[in-house]
Design a protein around this motif. Structure first.
Motif, PDB file in Angstrom:
ATOM      1  N   UNK A 108       0.820  -1.209   0.000  1.00  0.00           N
ATOM      2  CA  UNK A 108       0.000   0.000   0.000  1.00  0.00           C
ATOM      3  C   UNK A 108       0.855   1.261   0.000  1.00  0.00           C
ATOM      4  N   UNK A 109       1.976   1.217   0.701  1.00  0.00           N
ATOM      5  CA  UNK A 109       2.887   2.361   0.758  1.00  0.00           C
ATOM      6  C   UNK A 109       4.224   1.974   0.131  1.00  0.00           C
ATOM      7  N   UNK A 110       4.154   1.619  -1.137  1.00  0.00           N
ATOM      8  CA  UNK A 110       5.360   1.142  -1.818  1.00  0.00           C
ATOM      9  C   UNK A 110       6.343   2.272  -2.081  1.00  0.00           C
ATOM     10  N   UNK A 111       5.833   3.483  -2.165  1.00  0.00           N
ATOM     11  CA  UNK A 111       6.696   4.609  -2.501  1.00  0.00           C
ATOM     12  C   UNK A 111       6.877   5.484  -1.279  1.00  0.00           C
ATOM     13  N   UNK A 112       7.955   6.182  -1.251  1.00  0.00           N
ATOM     14  CA  UNK A 112       8.244   7.052  -0.118  1.00  0.00           C
ATOM     15  C   UNK A 112       7.294   8.244  -0.072  1.00  0.00           C
ATOM     16  N   UNK A 113       6.708   8.600  -1.195  1.00  0.00           N
ATOM     17  CA  UNK A 113       5.881   9.796  -1.308  1.00  0.00           C
ATOM     18  C   UNK A 113       6.643  11.004  -0.756  1.00  0.00           C
ATOM     19  N   UNK A 114       7.724  11.379  -1.405  1.00  0.00           N
ATOM     20  CA  UNK A 114       8.625  12.407  -0.867  1.00  0.00           C
ATOM     21  C   UNK A 114       8.011  13.789  -0.768  1.00  0.00           C
ATOM     22  N   UNK A 115       6.904  14.058  -1.500  1.00  0.00           N
ATOM     23  CA  UNK A 115       6.312  15.394  -1.464  1.00  0.00           C
ATOM     24  C   UNK A 115       5.035  15.450  -0.629  1.00  0.00           C
ATOM     25  N   UNK A 116       4.616  14.336  -0.038  1.00  0.00           N
ATOM     26  CA  UNK A 116       3.347  14.287   0.689  1.00  0.00           C
ATOM     27  C   UNK A 116       3.422  15.148   1.940  1.00  0.00           C
ATOM     28  N   UNK A 117       2.439  16.062   2.087  1.00  0.00           N
ATOM     29  CA  UNK A 117       2.380  16.928   3.267  1.00  0.00           C
ATOM     30  C   UNK A 117       1.201  16.603   4.171  1.00  0.00           C
ATOM     31  N   UNK A 118       0.222  15.852   3.667  1.00  0.00           N
ATOM     32  CA  UNK A 118      -0.953  15.520   4.492  1.00  0.00           C
ATOM     33  C   UNK A 118      -1.421  14.116   4.164  1.00  0.00           C
ATOM     34  N   UNK A 119      -1.521  13.287   5.196  1.00  0.00           N
ATOM     35  CA  UNK A 119      -1.997  11.913   5.052  1.00  0.00           C
ATOM     36  C   UNK A 119      -3.189  11.728   5.975  1.00  0.00           C
TER      37      UNK A 119
END
Length: 537
Positions: free
Chosen positions: A406-417
């Motif tokens: 489900x979280x395979x990528x680091x999502x380097x730009x994510x600011x809100x989860x």
């Protein structure tokens, strides 16, 4: 009577004689008359003072543009009959207000009509105040029919005739101004059919057979189209197709031959599009393939229970949205509904919002397992969306075998989860701690807000708080028991936790110490045992 004549009475308790009493009463009357005269003079002076101050009032120096902007803040963008009367009243206050209202073209660009006896010339004159050219300001028209009418022409005495087939409305749609936004709210789909039938004699190419091309039309300028049917109406910019049962009744065989005939030029101009549809995916894909300029897209799959994506032409296997920034998916209840998600190609996507709520049975959660993620190429999609800023997952059960994927990528730009009403193994946060990355050495290196909403009462927060401690380690000093941080402040500055159930003893009491540490670390913690229902529409 002079003051000296009554001084002996004013400074004693002596009883005035009868002549003195008469004189005192005459004196009182004289003083009252004098006071009234002075009050009148004072009022006159106050009026003159106010008049002089008014002449120097800063409002006289206010530019007409500023005054017009104030008017536009008071009034809605689309004016109904009451709002239009109010605007006319404002323009009659004085010459300056009249000039400000006339100079503010956007005040005159939107009209909402409800009455049957609308006047074409008056409406066109109103639109004329927004500029003589259709290119000056985008214009809006809203047609609202709220009552049930005799749409079948049975001439019921107590039921008014259907307003949907209003000839003036048809003329406005064809001969009126070039519209940027069109809203039609009618009680039923039959009313909508009557509108289309009334337009057909004037502009017949709007009702066409499949395969025909659309000639140039004033409708091609539309950037938003809102259709509402009865209780299903909302104010959102959307195309809400009638339910299958309403559109086709028992004639299910007509579904395959049905087409949603919207000019591609209209769809090309859309920047915001919300589609609610329980028809087949082919109908949805045929519409979406033309939405190349859309920036915000909402797909509401409703209670769709059709067949898998079979026999879809190659041209529809990939849906390119080069300008798409926000994608919201609603009611994804089936694997083949998730397939729609897998077709999206949006390199500039910034905001992703996915909800799995079951409309028929909200308590029956959908399970997002590893097979589903593989089927829709989740890993490939998330890696392509490495510029994603916000991610919201709503109302789903994430199986244990799907947690890592489900979280395979680091999502380097994510600011809100946001994980809202999501069932998952708390050890997910332990996995996030144990997997290093190049950029910052951690998941979500720039994450600012973490929201975990509507948690079950037995959810173990230990792994979550260990996740925070791993991002910014701390320890307690022996000599003063003060918290000592071993790393710079973390990017996360806001943590929101809510629970589904109200508890007599707070669920969060065992974590009071760590919550205090997080606050000391500059993390705003909003934790409550209050169930918060979040609107997913």
């Amino acid at each position: 009577m002079t003051p000296s004549a009554i001084s002996h009475l004013a400074h004693s308790n002596a009883v005035p004689t009868t002549p003195e009493t008469k004189q005192i009463r005459e004196g009182i009357q004289t003083l009252e008359d004098r006071a009234a005269e002075l009050r009148a003079q004072l009022q006159e002076l106050e009026s003159q003072l106010q008049q002089h101050r008014g002449i120097l009032s800063p409002i006289r120096l206010m530019p007409l543009e500023v005054l017009g902007h104030i008017f536009s803040l008071v009034l809605p963008d689309i004016l109904d009959e009451v709002d239009r009367t109010y605007l006319i009243g404002l323009s009659l206050v004085c010459r300056s207000w009249y000039e400000a209202a006339r100079a503010t073209l956007r005040l005159w660009r939107g009209v909402e009509l409800k009455r049957y006896d609308i006047n074409f010339d008056r409406i066109m004159a109103w639109y004329g105040h927004s500029g003589s050219s259709d290119d000056i300001l985008p214009k809006s028209l809203k047609w609202v029919v709220t009552r049930w009418h005799d749409c079948q022409g049975r001439n019921y005495r107590r039921i008014p005739r259907c307003e949907s087939a209003n000839p003036t409305l048809a003329r406005l749609l064809v001969e009126g101004p070039v519209l940027d936004h069109l809203t039609i709210k009618v009680p039923s789909t039959e009313c909508y059919r009557r509108i289309m039938n009334s337009i057909h004699p004037i502009e017949p190419h709007l009702v066409m057979e499949p395969g025909q091309s659309f000639p140039p039309s004033r409708w091609a300028s539309l950037r938003s189209l809102t259709l509402g049917f009865g209780s299903e109406w909302t104010e959102n910019t959307r195309l809400h197709l009638p339910l299958l049962k309403n559109a086709f009744g028992d004639e299910w065989r007509l579904l395959d031959a049905a087409r949603v005939l919207i000019p591609p030029t209209f769809l090309n101009n859309l920047t915001t599009f919300e589609l609610s549809c329980d028809w087949t995916h082919r109908h949805i894909l045929e519409l979406l393939q033309h939405c190349i300029n859309v920036k915000e897209l909402v797909l509401n799959m409703g209670s769709y229970a059709g067949s898998r994506l079979l026999a879809i032409p190659d041209s529809l296997q990939n849906l390119p949205f080069p300008r798409l920034r926000t994608l919201r998916l609603r009611h994804l209840r089936r694997t083949w509904s998730m397939e729609m998600f897998g077709l999206v190609r949006a390199p500039r996507l910034r905001h992703l919002d996915i909800s799995f709520t079951n409309m028929a049975d909200p308590s029956n959660k959908h399970t997002l397992d590893l097979d589903v993620l593989r089927h829709i190429n989740w890993e490939s999609l998330m890696k392509k969306w490495e510029d994603l800023r916000t991610l919201r997952i709503h109302d789903v059960h994430i199986a244990s075998d799907a947690l890592h994927a489900f979280l395979v990528n680091q999502l380097p730009a994510l600011t809100r989860l946001t994980l809202d009403n999501v069932m998952f193994d708390p050890q997910l946060f332990s996995y996030l701690r144990s997997t290093p990355f190049l950029f910052g050495g951690k998941y979500f290196p720039v994450l600012e807000t973490l929201e975990i909403l509507n948690l079950p009462a037995d959810f173990d927060l230990t792994h979550l708080f260990n996740f925070f401690r791993d991002r910014r380690p701390w320890y307690k000093a022996r000599h003063n028991d003060q918290t000592v941080f071993e790393a710079p402040p973390d990017s996360i500055t806001r943590l929101v936790l809510t629970y589904r159930e109200q508890e007599k003893v707070s669920i969060l009491d065992p974590y009071a110490d760590v919550l205090g540490v997080l606050r000391d670390a500059g993390v705003y913690v909003q934790a409550d045992t209050r169930y918060e229902m979040v609107d997913v529409m």
